[in-house]
Design an enzyme around this catalytic site. Structure first.
Site, PDB file in Angstrom:
ATOM      1  N   GLU A 214     -59.204 -23.147  93.547  1.00 53.58           N
ATOM      2  CA  GLU A 214     -59.713 -22.051  94.348  1.00 53.58           C
ATOM      3  C   GLU A 214     -58.411 -21.069  94.888  1.00 53.58           C
ATOM      4  O   GLU A 214     -57.093 -21.705  95.193  1.00 53.58           O
ATOM      5  CB  GLU A 214     -60.480 -22.599  95.557  1.00 53.58           C
ATOM      6  CG  GLU A 214     -60.212 -23.682  96.291  1.00 53.58           C
ATOM      7  CD  GLU A 214     -60.932 -24.386  96.980  1.00 53.58           C
ATOM      8  OE1 GLU A 214     -61.521 -24.159  98.109  1.00 53.58           O
ATOM      9  OE2 GLU A 214     -61.728 -25.448  96.442  1.00 53.58           O
TER      10      GLU A 214
ATOM     11  N   CYS B 238     -53.860 -17.106  99.492  1.00 50.46           N
ATOM     12  CA  CYS B 238     -53.500 -18.314  99.853  1.00 50.46           C
ATOM     13  C   CYS B 238     -53.931 -19.043  98.359  1.00 50.46           C
ATOM     14  O   CYS B 238     -54.846 -18.913  97.626  1.00 50.46           O
ATOM     15  CB  CYS B 238     -54.413 -19.098 100.704  1.00 50.46           C
ATOM     16  SG  CYS B 238     -54.266 -20.705 100.598  1.00 50.46           S
TER      17      CYS B 238
ATOM     18  N   CYS C 213     -54.969 -32.924  94.387  1.00 50.80           N
ATOM     19  CA  CYS C 213     -53.902 -33.389  94.821  1.00 50.80           C
ATOM     20  C   CYS C 213     -53.912 -34.809  95.158  1.00 50.80           C
ATOM     21  O   CYS C 213     -54.928 -35.574  95.046  1.00 50.80           O
ATOM     22  CB  CYS C 213     -53.878 -32.742  96.221  1.00 50.80           C
ATOM     23  SG  CYS C 213     -52.346 -33.014  97.357  1.00 50.80           S
TER      24      CYS C 213
ATOM     25  N   CYS D  27     -54.139 -37.116 102.239  1.00 55.38           N
ATOM     26  CA  CYS D  27     -54.473 -36.712 103.446  1.00 55.38           C
ATOM     27  C   CYS D  27     -56.025 -36.725 104.091  1.00 55.38           C
ATOM     28  O   CYS D  27     -56.884 -36.491 103.391  1.00 55.38           O
ATOM     29  CB  CYS D  27     -54.046 -35.362 104.118  1.00 55.38           C
ATOM     30  SG  CYS D  27     -52.220 -35.292 103.779  1.00 55.38           S
TER      31      CYS D  27
ATOM     32  N   CYS E 214     -58.375 -33.924 104.587  1.00 50.47           N
ATOM     33  CA  CYS E 214     -58.266 -32.476 103.584  1.00 50.47           C
ATOM     34  C   CYS E 214     -59.322 -32.996 102.250  1.00 50.47           C
ATOM     35  O   CYS E 214     -59.257 -34.070 101.779  1.00 50.47           O
ATOM     36  CB  CYS E 214     -56.866 -32.496 102.883  1.00 50.47           C
ATOM     37  SG  CYS E 214     -56.529 -31.312 101.808  1.00 50.47           S
TER      38      CYS E 214
ATOM     39  N   CYS F  41     -59.586 -25.283 102.503  1.00 53.27           N
ATOM     40  CA  CYS F  41     -59.124 -26.526 102.109  1.00 53.27           C
ATOM     41  C   CYS F  41     -59.835 -27.237 101.004  1.00 53.27           C
ATOM     42  O   CYS F  41     -60.282 -28.189 101.220  1.00 53.27           O
ATOM     43  CB  CYS F  41     -58.660 -27.417 103.448  1.00 53.27           C
ATOM     44  SG  CYS F  41     -58.161 -26.532 104.522  1.00 53.27           S
TER      45      CYS F  41
HETATM   46  N1  SAH Z   1     -49.963 -29.963 100.510  1.00 46.03           N
HETATM   47  C1  SAH Z   1     -49.411 -28.863 101.209  1.00 46.03           C
HETATM   48  C2  SAH Z   1     -50.177 -27.490 100.922  1.00 46.03           C
HETATM   49  C3  SAH Z   1     -51.645 -27.427 101.054  1.00 46.03           C
HETATM   50  S1  SAH Z   1     -52.542 -27.878 102.427  1.00 46.03           S
HETATM   51  C4  SAH Z   1     -49.296 -29.249 102.647  1.00 46.03           C
HETATM   52  O1  SAH Z   1     -49.888 -30.513 103.025  1.00 46.03           O
HETATM   53  O2  SAH Z   1     -48.749 -28.839 103.485  1.00 46.03           O
HETATM   54  C5  SAH Z   1     -52.666 -26.499 103.425  1.00 46.03           C
HETATM   55  C6  SAH Z   1     -52.414 -26.841 104.938  1.00 46.03           C
HETATM   56  O3  SAH Z   1     -53.885 -27.109 105.524  1.00 46.03           O
HETATM   57  C7  SAH Z   1     -51.583 -28.034 105.224  1.00 46.03           C
HETATM   58  O4  SAH Z   1     -51.242 -27.903 106.627  1.00 46.03           O
HETATM   59  C8  SAH Z   1     -52.872 -29.113 105.458  1.00 46.03           C
HETATM   60  O5  SAH Z   1     -52.416 -30.270 106.330  1.00 46.03           O
HETATM   61  C9  SAH Z   1     -53.967 -28.062 105.968  1.00 46.03           C
HETATM   62  N2  SAH Z   1     -55.244 -28.716 106.068  1.00 46.03           N
HETATM   63  C10 SAH Z   1     -55.840 -29.480 104.999  1.00 46.03           C
HETATM   64  N3  SAH Z   1     -57.259 -30.162 105.305  1.00 46.03           N
HETATM   65  C11 SAH Z   1     -57.260 -29.290 106.526  1.00 46.03           C
HETATM   66  C12 SAH Z   1     -58.594 -29.439 107.394  1.00 46.03           C
HETATM   67  N4  SAH Z   1     -59.616 -30.039 107.125  1.00 46.03           N
HETATM   68  N5  SAH Z   1     -58.348 -28.885 108.481  1.00 46.03           N
HETATM   69  C13 SAH Z   1     -57.308 -28.247 108.952  1.00 46.03           C
HETATM   70  N6  SAH Z   1     -56.260 -27.991 108.119  1.00 46.03           N
HETATM   71  C14 SAH Z   1     -56.211 -28.525 106.937  1.00 46.03           C
END
Ligand code: SAH
Length: 343
Positions: free
Chosen positions: A90, A103, A110, A114, A117, A331
């Site tokens: 996406e 974006c 991935c 986390c 996410c 995300c």
């Molecule tokens: N892997 C990279 C880039 C992708 S995620 C990273 O970790 O930075 C892009 C951003 O969105 C990151 O800061 C991630 O932590 C955040 N993110 C992911 N899921 C989220 C959620 N459910 N709510 C808010 N931010 C989120």
């Protein structure tokens, strides 16, 4: 067969010479592709022989947009892109006063894990190539029929886990005969793969580095981000200082506020202690709730209090505006629900 978008100008020029063609043809081919012509046969100024040679050696993989959603609230567009091998990723296009920002994803899925996410729930499928990442921007620009002037690598995937392809992407995106997007218009977001931050710093690029910090101490961070078992916040900060020394660029720290996990006043004070005196900016993100996770977003009051503590301590801070709230724009949620409904 190779994706022609994976070639930089020099590589395509070399290919031309090896195949007894004139070097300048490389630029002509790029001009066509970036003008929206995706088959060699329609490239009017190329000799027939070259068109056939190109077609037998290269393909042009512009993803097909299989689904598109437009926010009624703010015009944000979310696109599901399908590559020729069937993989879906996406991208999101946001309209700001200063231009369109896309974006983009750097991997299919991935492997960082986390907890908040959606992109990482099913693990990683594969890396995206430099050309595939470029083609997200080409396809997005074609879809909205407008120039895209800013890029954030904040979609699915961990860009520094796909380091070589990302570096090549950063070179390609800059090309005058291509998208011509300058480094200062690009932000790369990472969960903090420390050795790769040093590698990136040594390249002395002018891109903005964003660090997904999300916690002000290692113990809390380990609960929500497995990568914190490998690298401590101190390691990350040292790498960031090195990045600033090498590039002169201000670092962005992203901090998703999660109810009861990382949003207490003490967390804010601890964060101030870590960041004080550093050339940086904090972007607070009220967490986007993901249905597979029990984690909840912070209350508005907690978000404001957190912001005020940073602000009154002299740390530059903004709260990220929520865009595309009506189209599941955050995300990895869309890819996941698409895959579930097409199983
Ligand atoms: N892997 C990279 C880039 C992708 S995620 C990273 O970790 O930075 C892009 C951003 O969105 C990151 O800061 C991630 O932590 C955040 N993110 C992911 N899921 C989220 C959620 N459910 N709510 C808010 N931010 C989120």
């Amino acid at each position: 067969m190779e994706n022609i978008l994976d070639q930089n100008l020099e590589e395509l020029q070399n290919w031309m010479e090896k195949n007894s063609e004139k070097k300048f043809r490389a630029k002509q081919v790029f001009d066509w592709v970036y003008d929206g012509i995706y088959d060699f046969d329609s490239m009017g100024n190329l000799p027939q022989g070259l068109k056939s040679k190109l077609a037998s050696y290269f393909y042009i993989d512009i993803p097909e947009i299989v689904e598109a959603y437009k926010s009624e609230i703010d015009g944000t567009v979310k696109l599901l892109n399908r590559f020729r091998d069937g993989n879906i990723i996406e991208s999101v296009i946001m309209k700001y006063k200063y231009g369109n920002t896309i974006c983009i994803s750097s991997q299919v899925g991935c492997r960082m894990g986390c907890k908040f996410c959606a992109s990482t729930l099913n693990g990683i499928v594969r890396n995206l190539s430099a050309g595939e990442i470029i083609s997200e921007i080409i396809a997005g620009g074609a879809y909205i029929s407008e120039r895209i002037s800013n890029v954030v690598i904040m979609g699915s995937g961990e860009p520094l886990d796909n380091y070589n392809n990302i570096i090549k992407f950063l070179e390609l995106v800059n090309l005058e005969h291509g998208l011509n997007i300058g480094q200062r218009h690009i932000t790369l977001s990472t969960c903090g793969l420390v050795p790769k931050i040093y590698d990136l710093a040594n390249k002395k690029l002018q891109i903005t580095l964003a660090i997904s910090l999300h916690s002000s101490n290692d113990e809390e961070r380990r609960k929500i981000m497995p990568i914190a078992n490998k690298y401590s916040i101190v390691d990350i900060m040292e790498a960031c200082k090195y990045y600033i020394d090498m590039t002169g660029r201000r670092i962005t720290f992203e901090y998703a506020l999660i109810h009861g996990e990382n949003d207490a006043k003490e967390d804010a004070y601890e964060l101030v202690g870590i960041l004080r005196g550093m050339l940086c900016h904090v972007n607070l993100i009220p967490m986007n709730e993901v249905k597979e996770s029990k984690l909840k977003k912070s209350t508005n009051q907690n978000v404001k209090t957190f912001r005020d503590i940073l602000d009154s301590s002299g740390i530059e801070v903004t709260i990220r505006r929520e865009l595309g709230a009506d189209i599941n724009a955050a995300c990895g949620q869309l890819r996941k629900s698409y895959l579930e409904s097409h199983d």
